[in-house]
Design a protein around this motif. Structure first.
Motif, PDB file in Angstrom:
ATOM      1  N   SER A  76       0.857  -1.176   0.000  1.00  0.00           N
ATOM      2  CA  SER A  76       0.000   0.000   0.000  1.00  0.00           C
ATOM      3  C   SER A  76       0.901   1.236   0.000  1.00  0.00           C
ATOM      4  N   SER A  77       0.917   1.950  -1.118  1.00  0.00           N
ATOM      5  CA  SER A  77       1.765   3.133  -1.271  1.00  0.00           C
ATOM      6  C   SER A  77       0.955   4.386  -0.992  1.00  0.00           C
ATOM      7  N   THR A  78       1.509   5.279  -0.168  1.00  0.00           N
ATOM      8  CA  THR A  78       0.818   6.518   0.192  1.00  0.00           C
ATOM      9  C   THR A  78       1.766   7.720   0.116  1.00  0.00           C
ATOM     10  N   PRO A  79       1.254   8.899  -0.246  1.00  0.00           N
ATOM     11  CA  PRO A  79       2.104  10.093  -0.248  1.00  0.00           C
ATOM     12  C   PRO A  79       2.600  10.482   1.151  1.00  0.00           C
ATOM     13  N   SER A  80       1.696  10.567   2.140  1.00  0.00           N
ATOM     14  CA  SER A  80       2.098  10.939   3.499  1.00  0.00           C
ATOM     15  C   SER A  80       1.031  10.502   4.497  1.00  0.00           C
ATOM     16  N   LEU A  81       1.446   9.834   5.532  1.00  0.00           N
ATOM     17  CA  LEU A  81       0.520   9.353   6.550  1.00  0.00           C
ATOM     18  C   LEU A  81      -0.123  10.494   7.338  1.00  0.00           C
ATOM     19  N   ASP A  82       0.371  11.700   7.170  1.00  0.00           N
ATOM     20  CA  ASP A  82      -0.180  12.868   7.854  1.00  0.00           C
ATOM     21  C   ASP A  82      -1.341  13.512   7.106  1.00  0.00           C
ATOM     22  N   THR A  83      -1.929  12.789   6.155  1.00  0.00           N
ATOM     23  CA  THR A  83      -3.089  13.298   5.437  1.00  0.00           C
ATOM     24  C   THR A  83      -4.262  12.346   5.651  1.00  0.00           C
ATOM     25  N   GLY A  84      -5.464  12.850   5.507  1.00  0.00           N
ATOM     26  CA  GLY A  84      -6.665  12.079   5.808  1.00  0.00           C
ATOM     27  C   GLY A  84      -6.837  10.817   4.994  1.00  0.00           C
ATOM     28  N   VAL A  85      -6.643  10.881   3.681  1.00  0.00           N
ATOM     29  CA  VAL A  85      -6.831   9.700   2.838  1.00  0.00           C
ATOM     30  C   VAL A  85      -5.753   8.657   3.152  1.00  0.00           C
ATOM     31  N   CYS A  86      -4.515   9.101   3.321  1.00  0.00           N
ATOM     32  CA  CYS A  86      -3.424   8.175   3.640  1.00  0.00           C
ATOM     33  C   CYS A  86      -3.650   7.522   5.003  1.00  0.00           C
ATOM     34  N   GLU A  87      -4.082   8.309   5.967  1.00  0.00           N
ATOM     35  CA  GLU A  87      -4.386   7.783   7.294  1.00  0.00           C
ATOM     36  C   GLU A  87      -5.457   6.705   7.201  1.00  0.00           C
ATOM     37  N   PHE A  88      -6.534   6.995   6.476  1.00  0.00           N
ATOM     38  CA  PHE A  88      -7.618   6.030   6.310  1.00  0.00           C
ATOM     39  C   PHE A  88      -7.104   4.754   5.638  1.00  0.00           C
ATOM     40  N   GLN A  89      -6.274   4.922   4.611  1.00  0.00           N
ATOM     41  CA  GLN A  89      -5.731   3.781   3.867  1.00  0.00           C
ATOM     42  C   GLN A  89      -4.930   2.861   4.790  1.00  0.00           C
ATOM     43  N   ALA A  90      -4.058   3.410   5.604  1.00  0.00           N
ATOM     44  CA  ALA A  90      -3.250   2.601   6.523  1.00  0.00           C
ATOM     45  C   ALA A  90      -4.133   1.914   7.571  1.00  0.00           C
ATOM     46  N   VAL A  96      -3.656   4.962  -8.286  1.00  0.00           N
ATOM     47  CA  VAL A  96      -4.783   5.868  -8.073  1.00  0.00           C
ATOM     48  C   VAL A  96      -4.438   7.186  -8.788  1.00  0.00           C
ATOM     49  N   PRO A  97      -5.372   7.785  -9.539  1.00  0.00           N
ATOM     50  CA  PRO A  97      -5.033   8.956 -10.352  1.00  0.00           C
ATOM     51  C   PRO A  97      -4.814  10.264  -9.592  1.00  0.00           C
ATOM     52  N   ALA A  98      -5.290  10.344  -8.341  1.00  0.00           N
ATOM     53  CA  ALA A  98      -5.163  11.608  -7.596  1.00  0.00           C
ATOM     54  C   ALA A  98      -4.958  11.330  -6.115  1.00  0.00           C
ATOM     55  N   ALA A  99      -4.197  12.193  -5.472  1.00  0.00           N
ATOM     56  CA  ALA A  99      -3.906  12.043  -4.048  1.00  0.00           C
ATOM     57  C   ALA A  99      -5.175  12.090  -3.206  1.00  0.00           C
ATOM     58  N   SER A 100      -6.189  12.771  -3.684  1.00  0.00           N
ATOM     59  CA  SER A 100      -7.429  12.917  -2.927  1.00  0.00           C
ATOM     60  C   SER A 100      -8.359  11.709  -3.044  1.00  0.00           C
ATOM     61  N   GLN A 101      -8.021  10.749  -3.892  1.00  0.00           N
ATOM     62  CA  GLN A 101      -8.872   9.583  -4.112  1.00  0.00           C
ATOM     63  C   GLN A 101      -8.347   8.356  -3.365  1.00  0.00           C
ATOM     64  N   HIS A 102      -9.270   7.507  -2.955  1.00  0.00           N
ATOM     65  CA  HIS A 102      -8.930   6.250  -2.282  1.00  0.00           C
ATOM     66  C   HIS A 102      -8.685   5.154  -3.304  1.00  0.00           C
ATOM     67  N   PRO A 103      -7.851   4.181  -2.959  1.00  0.00           N
ATOM     68  CA  PRO A 103      -7.755   2.999  -3.818  1.00  0.00           C
ATOM     69  C   PRO A 103      -9.021   2.163  -3.661  1.00  0.00           C
ATOM     70  N   ASP A 104      -9.191   1.180  -4.511  1.00  0.00           N
ATOM     71  CA  ASP A 104     -10.326   0.267  -4.409  1.00  0.00           C
ATOM     72  C   ASP A 104      -9.951  -0.823  -3.400  1.00  0.00           C
ATOM     73  N   TYR A 105     -10.254  -0.566  -2.138  1.00  0.00           N
ATOM     74  CA  TYR A 105      -9.869  -1.482  -1.056  1.00  0.00           C
ATOM     75  C   TYR A 105     -10.432  -2.880  -1.277  1.00  0.00           C
ATOM     76  N   ASP A 106     -11.693  -2.966  -1.634  1.00  0.00           N
ATOM     77  CA  ASP A 106     -12.331  -4.268  -1.804  1.00  0.00           C
ATOM     78  C   ASP A 106     -11.674  -5.073  -2.919  1.00  0.00           C
TER      79      ASP A 106
END
Length: 167
Positions: free
Chosen positions: A50-64, A147-157
């Motif tokens: 799971s690759s994320t730009p920064s864990l200090d952002t809302g989408v990245c936090e949710f992803q982790a 994922v095409p944009a930092a503001s979007q979530h990956p397809d977790y399912d």
């Protein structure tokens, strides 16, 4: 390949990884500053990266947090690795504050080993793009999502389905 970061299209460095190709080994730093060797650490396991730009952002936090929760529903033959360019100190603080204790969280800040090998480096900001890579026990890439944009979530399912199909 392009990734929208902070409202601006940014070029990703390297060649994107594709389904069916051999996975690449990489090194990163663990939260205790010891070296993380991908192939060595995940030997014999199906792996979700799971690759994320920064864990200090809302989408990245949710992803982790989401993948940390999902791993408890998976076989012990599965490893989930979250990787970002955050410093190991920040990752340690983040994991402690959010109860992240079932997945490996590693830093690619030192040499972008993962980002360059898998085509996730955002060139102008030296961070990783958001995405997911699933690798089987024979070290073959079986699922990829950039994922095409930092503001979007990956397809977790879809990512979890890909993992379950391999165990």
């Amino acid at each position: 390949m392009v990734f929208n970061f902070a409202g601006k299209d940014e070029k990703l460095a390297g060649k994107p990884v594709e389904v069916g190709q051999a996975a690449s080994d990489f090194t990163a730093l663990k939260r205790d500053l010891t070296e993380y060797e991908f192939f060595k650490e995940t030997e014999g396991k199906v792996v979700l990266i799971s690759s994320t730009p920064s864990l200090d952002t809302g989408v990245c936090e949710f992803q982790a947090i989401r993948f940390n929760e999902e791993v408890s529903n998976l076989s012990e033959d599965v490893a989930i690795v979250t990787i970002s360019c955050d410093l190991p100190f920040a990752q340690k603080r983040f994991c402690g504050a959010n109860g992240i204790d079932r997945i490996e969280v590693v830093s690619d800040h030192r040499n972008l080993s993962f980002g360059n090998a898998y085509g996730f480096v955002i060139e102008n900001v030296r961070l990783l793009a958001r995405g997911v890579v699933v690798i089987d026990k024979e070290r073959v890439v079986r699922y990829v999502e950039y994922v095409p944009a930092a503001s979007q979530h990956p397809d977790y399912d879809k990512a979890i389905e890909a993992v379950k199909a391999l165990v």
